[in-house]
Design a protein around this motif. Structure first.
Motif, PDB file in Angstrom:
ATOM      1  N   GLY A 170       0.805  -1.210   0.000  1.00 51.43           N
ATOM      2  CA  GLY A 170       0.000   0.000   0.000  1.00 51.43           C
ATOM      3  C   GLY A 170       0.837   1.258   0.000  1.00 51.43           C
ATOM      4  N   VAL A 171       2.018   1.197   0.586  1.00 48.20           N
ATOM      5  CA  VAL A 171       2.945   2.333   0.602  1.00 48.20           C
ATOM      6  C   VAL A 171       3.662   2.467  -0.740  1.00 48.20           C
ATOM      7  CG1 VAL A 171       5.165   3.082   1.575  1.00 48.20           C
ATOM      8  CG2 VAL A 171       3.278   2.421   3.094  1.00 48.20           C
ATOM      9  N   LEU A 172       3.982   1.330  -1.353  1.00 50.46           N
ATOM     10  CA  LEU A 172       4.767   1.360  -2.590  1.00 50.46           C
ATOM     11  C   LEU A 172       4.034   2.064  -3.721  1.00 50.46           C
ATOM     12  CD1 LEU A 172       7.306   0.502  -4.124  1.00 50.46           C
ATOM     13  CD2 LEU A 172       6.150  -1.666  -4.657  1.00 50.46           C
ATOM     14  N   GLU A 173       2.744   1.846  -3.844  1.00 48.53           N
ATOM     15  CA  GLU A 173       2.008   2.447  -4.972  1.00 48.53           C
ATOM     16  C   GLU A 173       2.087   3.974  -4.983  1.00 48.53           C
ATOM     17  OE1 GLU A 173      -2.383   2.217  -7.160  1.00 48.53           O
ATOM     18  OE2 GLU A 173      -1.991   1.070  -5.331  1.00 48.53           O
ATOM     19  N   PRO A 174       1.769   4.677  -3.884  1.00 52.33           N
ATOM     20  CA  PRO A 174       1.914   6.135  -3.916  1.00 52.33           C
ATOM     21  C   PRO A 174       3.373   6.584  -3.962  1.00 52.33           C
ATOM     22  CG  PRO A 174       1.243   5.414  -1.721  1.00 52.33           C
ATOM     23  CD  PRO A 174       1.129   4.224  -2.625  1.00 52.33           C
ATOM     24  N   ALA A 175       4.281   5.782  -3.416  1.00 54.74           N
ATOM     25  CA  ALA A 175       5.702   6.138  -3.482  1.00 54.74           C
ATOM     26  C   ALA A 175       6.182   6.127  -4.928  1.00 54.74           C
ATOM     27  CB  ALA A 175       6.529   5.182  -2.633  1.00 54.74           C
ATOM     28  N   LEU A 176       5.770   5.117  -5.695  1.00 56.45           N
ATOM     29  CA  LEU A 176       6.134   5.061  -7.111  1.00 56.45           C
ATOM     30  C   LEU A 176       5.536   6.236  -7.879  1.00 56.45           C
ATOM     31  CD1 LEU A 176       5.713   1.241  -7.819  1.00 56.45           C
ATOM     32  CD2 LEU A 176       7.867   2.501  -7.674  1.00 56.45           C
TER      33      LEU A 176
END
Length: 329
Positions: A169-175
């Motif tokens: 869930g964190v990776l998607e907005p980080a990307l």
């Protein structure tokens, strides 16, 4: 070699596998994996499939007060050798991602080696390093802090499946933020060396600067950088402590552009990246004393997109008579 270190976030990859492991200790090969979760994601970070298991390590589970797993809970669970093929199938063709990836990857790789298997991992990425590059303005970059920042609900900290789900869930907005800010992703190649005991050590997870300082540059050093002129492949670039961007991000760009990273400043250094105009110590101060030019990391990041082609070292190799080759070293 240099092109393998990092890549622009705007370039589409083959997808990710977010992993988390809970272990009986901190030393791979001695401590064991107790539970694991792996979530396969598409290139944008959306979950496609998953694997999750409790694992019977055959040893004491260690700090139960941290991970909540007891010997009784693990007694009837499969061993790592029973699930390694399933894990490997999920990993194949994707970049392995974790929050402090050195920990999770080396534990998985050590378990696979003890099971007589090898994980099909060609590259890894650490979300801790990625989020350092995103200028989030947070007090820290713990997974719980990042989850709260992006509104990802965490229900069971130190549970492998929940931690992996939160990280996904964190990776998607980080990307997405990395693409918007044109940040490079800290993707690392996986290279391996065998020691006499037969165990595989994971050289690629040593600090990037330690590796980069030993990498030979394919281009001759053209001399010192002149402000207003382009960078030239082969220039030797050193980093001071006074940088806003992470050293890992800067080293990636140095290597990718065909420049040489140097961990020392001397008369042969072409440029030092330093955000302090009047440094009183360290590499920035030494550069000023030696007359080596300094630029800010922002100046460097702008200049590195237009590096001029340098002179190949191979052009100076005398091949001698036909069929013979003289080594330069």
């Amino acid at each position: 070699m240099s092109a393998l270190w990092g890549r622009p976030a705007r370039e589409s990859g083959d997808g990710w596998v977010v992993v988390d492991v809970e272990t009986s200790g901190f030393r791979p090969g001695q401590a064991r994996v107790l539970s694991l979760a792996a979530l396969a994601l598409d290139a944008d970070g959306r979950i496609e499939k998953s694997v999750s298991h409790l694992v019977n390590p055959g040893t004491d589970p260690g700090p139960t007060h941290v991970h909540g797993l007891t010997a009784e809970m693990l007694a009837g669970q499969p061993q790592f050798a029973d699930v390694v093929d399933e894990v490997a199938a999920l990993l194949a063709g994707r970049t392995l991602v974790a929050h402090n990836v050195a920990f999770d990857y080396t534990f998985l790789a050590a378990e696979a080696e003890m099971a007589g298997a090898e994980l099909p991992v060609d590259s890894v990425m650490c979300t801790l390093e990625l989020t350092r590059r995103l200028d989030l303005g947070l007090a820290n970059l713990r997974l719980q802090t990042l989850a709260a920042h992006w509104g990802v609900v965490q229900t069971r900290a130190h549970d492998a499946l929940d931690d992996a789900r939160v990280l996904a869930g964190v990776l998607e907005p980080a990307l997405q933020r990395a693409r918007e800010r044109d940040v490079w992703l800290p993707v690392r190649p996986v290279t391996r060396r065998r020691w006499p005991n037969g165990r595989i050590t994971h050289e690629e997870l040593r600090p990037l600067k330690a590796l980069a300082s030993r990498m030979p540059c394919a281009y001759l050093n053209p001399g010192r950088y002149v402000r207003g002129r382009p960078l030239v492949q082969g220039m030797r670039v050193a980093l001071s402590a006074e940088c806003r961007r992470t050293h890992e991000e800067l080293v990636e760009r140095i290597l990718f552009a065909g420049l040489a990273y140097s961990d020392v400043v001397d008369a042969n250094t072409s440029l030092v990246i330093c955000n302090d105009d009047s440094p009183e110590q360290g590499k920035g101060y030494l550069a000023r004393e030696l007359g080596v030019p300094t630029v800010s990391d922002e100046h460097f990041m702008n200049a590195v997109t237009g590096v001029v082609h340098g002179t190949d070292v191979e052009q100076f190799a005398d091949t001698g008579p036909a069929g013979e080759q003289i080594s330069l070293f």
